[in-house]
Design an enzyme around this catalytic site. Structure first.
Site, PDB file in Angstrom:
ATOM      1  N   GLY A  45       0.814  -1.215   0.000  1.00  0.00           N
ATOM      2  CA  GLY A  45       0.000   0.000   0.000  1.00  0.00           C
ATOM      3  C   GLY A  45       0.847   1.264   0.000  1.00  0.00           C
ATOM      4  N   CYS A  46       1.916   1.253   0.773  1.00  0.00           N
ATOM      5  CA  CYS A  46       2.775   2.437   0.880  1.00  0.00           C
ATOM      6  C   CYS A  46       3.535   2.680  -0.419  1.00  0.00           C
ATOM      7  CB  CYS A  46       3.737   2.279   2.056  1.00  0.00           C
ATOM      8  SG  CYS A  46       2.860   2.108   3.632  1.00  0.00           S
ATOM      9  N   THR A  47       3.927   1.594  -1.069  1.00  0.00           N
ATOM     10  CA  THR A  47       4.608   1.723  -2.359  1.00  0.00           C
ATOM     11  C   THR A  47       3.650   2.300  -3.396  1.00  0.00           C
ATOM     12  OG1 THR A  47       6.091  -0.111  -1.841  1.00  0.00           O
ATOM     13  CG2 THR A  47       5.817   0.451  -4.182  1.00  0.00           C
TER      14      THR A  47
END
EC number: 1.11.1.24
Length: 155
Positions: A45-47
């Site tokens: 998700g952060c990527t």
């Protein structure tokens, strides 16, 4: 714990960042600033969130807006994450959670039945006068960068 207030001065910060520098709110005078808090480098998700902001970066820049990502990862880990995904913006390392606390993004989370304190994915839009104009909490990644860009355009 107090939350930052809309249309009031945004909480100040000064943290180590990618590019061997320390960055503060005052470094962004005369620019709008998007600050997005995310849990951890190199997670799906952060990527994706970082890539979405990366892909819209030139459009943000055309509206006098800079972007900063913030997590508790070290600058060294941030440097690798930034390079790997070609992020054109800086990432701040908040290992002591000072900025996370100032922006009230440390929350009780649950994963696999265990509770822990972690960063709740959140984004803040600060205008050229240093005032908090909009905030997004409990962010869902899909479509989020587009929504933030629309808010920037309406400033």
């Amino acid at each position: 714990m107090s939350q930052p207030e809309l249309n009031k001065k945004a909480p100040n910060f000064s943290l180590p960042a990618t590019g061997e520098q320390d960055l503060s709110l005052s470094d962004f005078k005369d620019k709008n600033l998007v600050i997005y808090f995310y849990p951890k480098d190199n997670t799906p998700g952060c990527t994706t969130e970082g890539q979405n902001f990366r892909d819209l970066y030139q459009e943000f820049k055309s509206h006098d807006t800079e972007i900063l990502g913030v997590s508790r990862d070290s600058v060294r880990v941030h440097e690798n994450f930034k390079k790997k995904h070609e992020f054109p913006f800086d990432l701040l390392s908040d290992k002591e959670e000072e900025m996370c606390i100032a922006y009230d993004v440390i929350k009780l989370k649950k994963m696999y039945g265990k509770e822990y304190m972690g960063i709740e994915r959140s984004t803040f839009l600060i205008d050229k006068q240093g005032k908090l104009r909009q905030e997004w909490r409990k962010v869902k990644v899909k479509g989020h960068a587009d929504e933030v860009l629309e808010a920037v355009k309406s400033l």
